[in-house]
Design an enzyme around this catalytic site. Structure first.
Site, PDB file in Angstrom:
ATOM      1  N   HIS A   1     -11.674 -12.622  -8.912  1.00  0.00           N
ATOM      2  CA  HIS A   1     -11.833 -11.482  -9.811  1.00  0.00           C
ATOM      3  C   HIS A   1     -12.645 -11.838 -11.057  1.00  0.00           C
ATOM      4  O   HIS A   1     -13.524 -11.065 -11.452  1.00  0.00           O
ATOM      5  CB  HIS A   1     -10.465 -10.952 -10.257  1.00  0.00           C
TER       6      HIS A   1
ATOM      7  N   TYR B   1      -0.108  -2.538  -4.807  1.00  0.00           N
ATOM      8  CA  TYR B   1      -1.442  -2.113  -5.255  1.00  0.00           C
ATOM      9  C   TYR B   1      -1.438  -0.656  -5.697  1.00  0.00           C
ATOM     10  O   TYR B   1      -2.247  -0.236  -6.518  1.00  0.00           O
ATOM     11  CB  TYR B   1      -2.460  -2.245  -4.117  1.00  0.00           C
TER      12      TYR B   1
ATOM     13  N   ASP C   1      -7.177 -14.706 -11.651  1.00  0.00           N
ATOM     14  CA  ASP C   1      -7.651 -14.682 -10.261  1.00  0.00           C
ATOM     15  C   ASP C   1      -9.108 -15.157 -10.241  1.00  0.00           C
ATOM     16  O   ASP C   1      -9.974 -14.534 -10.861  1.00  0.00           O
ATOM     17  CB  ASP C   1      -7.528 -13.253  -9.715  1.00  0.00           C
TER      18      ASP C   1
ATOM     19  N   HIS D   1      -4.509 -17.173  -9.158  1.00  0.00           N
ATOM     20  CA  HIS D   1      -4.781 -16.825  -7.764  1.00  0.00           C
ATOM     21  C   HIS D   1      -6.060 -17.561  -7.379  1.00  0.00           C
ATOM     22  O   HIS D   1      -7.079 -17.400  -8.052  1.00  0.00           O
ATOM     23  CB  HIS D   1      -5.017 -15.322  -7.611  1.00  0.00           C
TER      24      HIS D   1
ATOM     25  N   HIS E   1     -12.127 -11.028  -1.330  1.00  0.00           N
ATOM     26  CA  HIS E   1     -11.753 -12.442  -1.279  1.00  0.00           C
ATOM     27  C   HIS E   1     -12.365 -13.150  -0.069  1.00  0.00           C
ATOM     28  O   HIS E   1     -12.455 -12.559   1.004  1.00  0.00           O
ATOM     29  CB  HIS E   1     -10.233 -12.588  -1.199  1.00  0.00           C
TER      30      HIS E   1
ATOM     31  N   ASP F   1     -14.565  -7.567  -5.887  1.00  0.00           N
ATOM     32  CA  ASP F   1     -13.216  -7.939  -5.440  1.00  0.00           C
ATOM     33  C   ASP F   1     -13.072  -7.987  -3.913  1.00  0.00           C
ATOM     34  O   ASP F   1     -12.326  -7.199  -3.324  1.00  0.00           O
ATOM     35  CB  ASP F   1     -12.161  -7.001  -6.053  1.00  0.00           C
TER      36      ASP F   1
ATOM     37  N   GLU G   1      -4.804 -16.263  -1.953  1.00  0.00           N
ATOM     38  CA  GLU G   1      -4.800 -14.887  -1.412  1.00  0.00           C
ATOM     39  C   GLU G   1      -6.021 -14.731  -0.516  1.00  0.00           C
ATOM     40  O   GLU G   1      -6.685 -13.697  -0.515  1.00  0.00           O
ATOM     41  CB  GLU G   1      -4.885 -13.859  -2.546  1.00  0.00           C
TER      42      GLU G   1
ATOM     43  N   HIS H   1      -1.506  -5.639 -10.877  1.00  0.00           N
ATOM     44  CA  HIS H   1      -2.812  -5.154 -11.342  1.00  0.00           C
ATOM     45  C   HIS H   1      -2.545  -4.134 -12.444  1.00  0.00           C
ATOM     46  O   HIS H   1      -1.822  -3.156 -12.200  1.00  0.00           O
ATOM     47  CB  HIS H   1      -3.576  -4.511 -10.191  1.00  0.00           C
TER      48      HIS H   1
ATOM     49  N   ARG I   1       0.821  -1.216   0.000  1.00  0.00           N
ATOM     50  CA  ARG I   1       0.000   0.000   0.000  1.00  0.00           C
ATOM     51  C   ARG I   1       0.857   1.270   0.000  1.00  0.00           C
ATOM     52  O   ARG I   1       0.389   2.353   0.308  1.00  0.00           O
ATOM     53  CB  ARG I   1      -0.967  -0.008   1.182  1.00  0.00           C
TER      54      ARG I   1
ATOM     55  N   HIS J   1       4.266 -10.187  -6.435  1.00  0.00           N
ATOM     56  CA  HIS J   1       3.124  -9.295  -6.661  1.00  0.00           C
ATOM     57  C   HIS J   1       3.576  -7.839  -6.523  1.00  0.00           C
ATOM     58  O   HIS J   1       4.182  -7.464  -5.530  1.00  0.00           O
ATOM     59  CB  HIS J   1       2.026  -9.612  -5.640  1.00  0.00           C
TER      60      HIS J   1
ATOM     61  N   GLU K   1      -2.761  -9.291 -14.126  1.00  0.00           N
ATOM     62  CA  GLU K   1      -3.795  -9.998 -13.376  1.00  0.00           C
ATOM     63  C   GLU K   1      -5.179  -9.682 -13.946  1.00  0.00           C
ATOM     64  O   GLU K   1      -5.478  -8.530 -14.274  1.00  0.00           O
ATOM     65  CB  GLU K   1      -3.713  -9.607 -11.889  1.00  0.00           C
TER      66      GLU K   1
HETATM   67 FE    FE Z   1      -8.278  -9.141  -5.395  1.00  0.00          FE
HETATM   68 FE    FE Z   2      -5.265 -11.649  -7.009  1.00  0.00          FE
HETATM   69 ZN    ZN Z   3      -3.681  -9.098  -7.142  1.00  0.00          ZN
END
Ligand code: FE
Ligand code: FE
Ligand code: ZN
Length: 275
Positions: free
Chosen positions: A177, A69, A174, A209, A224, A222, A254, A106, A36, A66, A141
């Site tokens: 997603h 974000y 994913d 994912h 999870h 989105d 995830e 992403h 983040r 990864h 992704e």
């Molecule tokens: Fe996600």
């Molecule tokens: Fe993901």
């Molecule tokens: Zn991701």
């Protein structure tokens, strides 16, 4: 099939390999920097060398790093966009310490600029970052299509891949997603994979994912959920881990878990997978 989960990179690469092994994983994911923010850990070549050796010894599958974000390659403000592109470049350079693995991120959010502009900005950043020829394959992704996210459809990912024009770009699928995004893998996994093949080509599908979803089909949300505790359900994951077209791919959890929860999910998925 290789199975793993997200691990904390704070103790270094070698520690992650050992943690992964201890919970029955044979791949894993980690954030290349604060997910983040943008701060990255100091590089440690001795640690990387030990990790590479252990990955070989334990016969792990490819890792799926990864990106942060916050790295938005198609943000509106030019300075912020340039900063994101620099981070991408630095991440790919850092991945040279773990050659031959994947770097997933992403694609970005176009924040009102429009999908077409977003895609062309993402392509520009990728073309530059891939020019030095680092030993890493970049994975776009599949997104849930929340807000102005780019990559919520297979066609958008295909447009990025074609725009970059490099063999070093693939896709990470994913499960949460794409279900949120309107691809019905609960009732028609075969059909969704056929659609992926028709639009992008299954040779580009490099990793998955594995996440259940807290929301219904097509919700574009989105969020999870743990395996079997959401709208996908345990049978969907049984189909995924046994699907002949997904054989041999790294699959990363995830889900909202700590290590014991991840260990239990890895065990469950291994039990469901037919040898
Ligand atoms: Fe996600
Ligand atoms: Fe993901
Ligand atoms: Zn991701």
């Amino acid at each position: 099939m290789y199975l793993g989960c997200h691990l904390s990179a704070s103790d270094g690469y070698f520690a992650m390999v050992e943690t992964a092994k201890s919970i029955g994983a044979d791949t894993f994911a980690f954030f290349t920097r604060n997910p983040r923010g943008s701060k990255a850990k100091k590089e440690d070549p001795a640690d990387s060398a030990k990790a590479v050796e252990a990955l070989r010894e334990y016969q792990f599958g490819p890792l799926v790093a990864h990106g942060a974000y916050t790295m938005n390659l198609c943000t509106k403000e030019p300075d912020a966009r340039e900063f994101a592109a620099q981070i991408l470049c630095d991440d790919l350079r850092r991945m040279s310490a773990l050659p031959g693995n994947f770097y997933n991120f992403h694609p970005g959010s176009h924040v009102g600029q429009g999908t077409e502009t977003g895609i062309s900005q993402i392509c520009d950043a990728l073309k530059l970052a891939l020019t030095p020829g680092y030993p890493v394959t970049v994975l776009l992704e599949t997104m849930a299509g929340k807000g102005s996210e780019v990559g919520g459809t297979f066609q958008e990912l295909k447009d990025i891949i074609d725009g970059v024009g490099s063999d070093d770009v693939g896709v990470c699928l994913d499960s949460c997603h794409i279900y949120d995004g309107g691809y019905d893998i609960v009732n028609d996994l075969d059909g969704v994979l056929a659609e992926f093949d028709r639009v992008i080509g299954l040779d580009k599908l490099k990793a998955l994912h594995l996440n259940d979803s807290k929301n219904p089909y097509g919700s574009h949300k989105d969020r999870h959920a743990c395996i079997g505790e959401g709208s996908l359900g345990v049978d969907t994951f049984r189909s995924i881990v046994n699907h002949p077209l997904l054989k041999g791919k790294p699959m990363i959890l995830e889900t909202p878990n700590e290590l014991p929860g991840y260990a239990a999910e890895i065990k469950l998925l291994r039990q469901m997978a037919q040898p």
